[in-house]
Scaffold this active site. Structure first.
Site, mmCIF file in Angstrom:
data_model
loop_
_atom_site.group_PDB
_atom_site.id
_atom_site.type_symbol
_atom_site.label_atom_id
_atom_site.label_comp_id
_atom_site.label_asym_id
_atom_site.label_seq_id
_atom_site.Cartn_x
_atom_site.Cartn_y
_atom_site.Cartn_z
ATOM 1 N N GLY A 1 -3.463 -24.507 151.492
ATOM 2 C CA GLY A 1 -2.225 -23.875 151.048
ATOM 3 C C GLY A 1 -1.224 -23.798 152.194
ATOM 4 N N GLY A 2 -1.179 -22.636 152.833
ATOM 5 C CA GLY A 2 -0.175 -22.359 153.860
ATOM 6 C C GLY A 2 0.013 -23.450 154.900
ATOM 7 C CG HIS B 1 -5.304 -21.821 143.088
ATOM 8 N ND1 HIS B 1 -4.933 -20.561 143.485
ATOM 9 C CD2 HIS B 1 -5.468 -22.550 144.221
ATOM 10 C CE1 HIS B 1 -4.867 -20.532 144.807
ATOM 11 N NE2 HIS B 1 -5.191 -21.718 145.280
ATOM 12 C CG ASN C 1 -2.021 -24.988 145.930
ATOM 13 O OD1 ASN C 1 -1.005 -25.247 145.278
ATOM 14 N ND2 ASN C 1 -2.692 -23.855 145.793
ATOM 15 C CD1 TRP C 2 2.515 -28.277 149.909
ATOM 16 C CD2 TRP C 2 4.314 -29.219 148.979
ATOM 17 N NE1 TRP C 2 2.891 -29.329 150.698
ATOM 18 C CE2 TRP C 2 3.988 -29.930 150.155
ATOM 19 C CE3 TRP C 2 5.410 -29.650 148.222
ATOM 20 C CZ2 TRP C 2 4.728 -31.027 150.599
ATOM 21 C CZ3 TRP C 2 6.142 -30.743 148.649
ATOM 22 C CH2 TRP C 2 5.801 -31.426 149.825
ATOM 23 C CE LYS C 3 -1.445 -21.012 148.460
ATOM 24 N NZ LYS C 3 -2.380 -19.934 148.405
ATOM 25 N N GLY D 1 -5.192 -17.492 152.043
ATOM 26 C CA GLY D 1 -3.953 -16.912 152.537
ATOM 27 C C GLY D 1 -4.155 -15.683 153.412
ATOM 28 C CD GLU E 1 -8.968 -23.068 146.997
ATOM 29 O OE1 GLU E 1 -8.444 -23.586 147.984
ATOM 30 O OE2 GLU E 1 -8.325 -22.584 146.063
ATOM 31 C CD GLU F 1 -2.515 -18.326 145.245
ATOM 32 O OE1 GLU F 1 -1.715 -19.215 144.885
ATOM 33 O OE2 GLU F 1 -2.885 -18.181 146.431
ATOM 34 C CB SER G 1 -7.558 -19.283 156.086
ATOM 35 O OG SER G 1 -6.961 -18.215 155.363
HETATM 36 C C1 PEP Z 1 -5.040 -22.504 148.398
HETATM 37 O O1 PEP Z 1 -3.904 -22.247 148.016
HETATM 38 O O2 PEP Z 1 -5.805 -23.137 147.663
HETATM 39 C C2 PEP Z 1 -5.440 -22.068 149.736
HETATM 40 C C3 PEP Z 1 -6.660 -22.323 150.143
HETATM 41 O O3 PEP Z 1 -4.511 -21.396 150.484
HETATM 42 P P1 PEP Z 1 -4.570 -21.115 152.075
HETATM 43 O O4 PEP Z 1 -4.924 -22.415 152.730
HETATM 44 O O5 PEP Z 1 -3.186 -20.660 152.421
HETATM 45 O O6 PEP Z 1 -5.612 -20.086 152.296
#
Ligand code: PEP
Length: 250
Positions: free
Chosen positions: A235-236, A96, A10-12, A174, A168, A98, A214
């Site tokens: 994500g990150g 998601h 997930n590149w957000k 994050g 999640e 966010e 994470s």
């Molecule tokens: C996400 O954006 O779904 C996510 C899990 O982010 P991160 O891996 O950065 O925690």
């Protein structure tokens, strides 16, 4: 039953089309020939065309980060299922945290998006997860059951065939904090149970449930080797080709 794992990025709100091209030039050779897991990248909408072009003939599949439930109309800023399908996008993240936190997403809007995405033949990744206060209050199970049952409402097992769920925990997204493999396993078991209640045991056995929060190269193996964890939503750590490739090769 063996469930092929999915490594989904997930590149957000990161990367331009140019940066997407550069990422793929580096990433594709790193994962060439990898067939053990499915690889999906969900960039911002404007990068879908570039990603589709770069992914053609490779083992990388393309997803979006959201979709609107109406077919078309005066809905400024929104994107329909038909548009995603027309752009050769096959996956879509729905609900998601966010989106729930900043853009008013509710269990009900998740359900509406899920229904149209399945109808359009997309493969939706439905995100659920408790916030820190809910975990601390001991109501994680109730929250997950509510999010799942409302998301799945009115949808048949046949129609839900291409659905995936991502657990999640919001406190792990994050933040660098990760659920322990045991915590994730417990939550996944509960989600599978809820899927069994709604769709039946056969459906639940084949449902793939991803863990997100994470995930990074250093912890991917311990999480992904768990029986109940059928992949990761990242994500990150998905923004750098070598980091995502290391997770793919967990
Ligand atoms: C996400 O954006 O779904 C996510 C899990 O982010 P991160 O891996 O950065 O925690």
């Amino acid at each position: 039953m063996s469930r092929k794992k999915i490594i989904a990025a997930n590149w957000k709100m990161y990367k331009t089309p140019g940066q997407t091209r550069q990422f793929m030039q580096e990433f594709i050779p790193l994962v060439a020939g990898h067939t053990r897991d499915q690889i999906v990248i969900c960039p911002p909408f404007v990068n879908i065309a570039t990603l589709v072009e770069m992914a053609e003939g490779t083992n990388v599949e393309v997803g979006a980060q959201n979709v609107f439930w109406e077919k078309e109309g005066a809905f400024t800023g929104e994107i329909s299922c038909e548009m995603l399908v027309g752009a050769k996008c096959e996956w879509v993240i729905i609900g998601h945290s966010e989106r729930r936190q900043y853009f008013g997403e509710t269990d009900d809007t998740v359900n509406r998006r899920l229904e149209v995405a399945l109808e359009a033949g997309l493969s939706p990744i439905v995100c659920v997860g408790e916030v820190k206060e809910e975990r601390e209050a001991g109501i994680t199970e109730d929250v997950l059951r509510r999010q799942c049952s409302r998301a799945f409402r009115g949808i048949s097992a046949r129609k839900a065939a291409k659905m995936t769920v991502a657990y999640e925990p919001v406190w792990a997204i994050g933040t660098g904090l990760t659920a322990t493999p045991e915590m994730a396993n417990d939550a996944h078991r509960l989600i599978r149970q809820e899927a069994a209640n709604v769709f039946g045991d056969d459906y639940a056995r084949q449902l793939r449930i991803l863990y997100g929060g994470s995930v990074k190269p250093e912890n991917a193996h311990n999480l992904l080797e768990q029986a109940e964890i059928d992949g990761a939503l990242i994500g990150g750590a998905s923004l750098k080709p070598d980091s995502l490739a290391k997770i793919v090769k967990w």
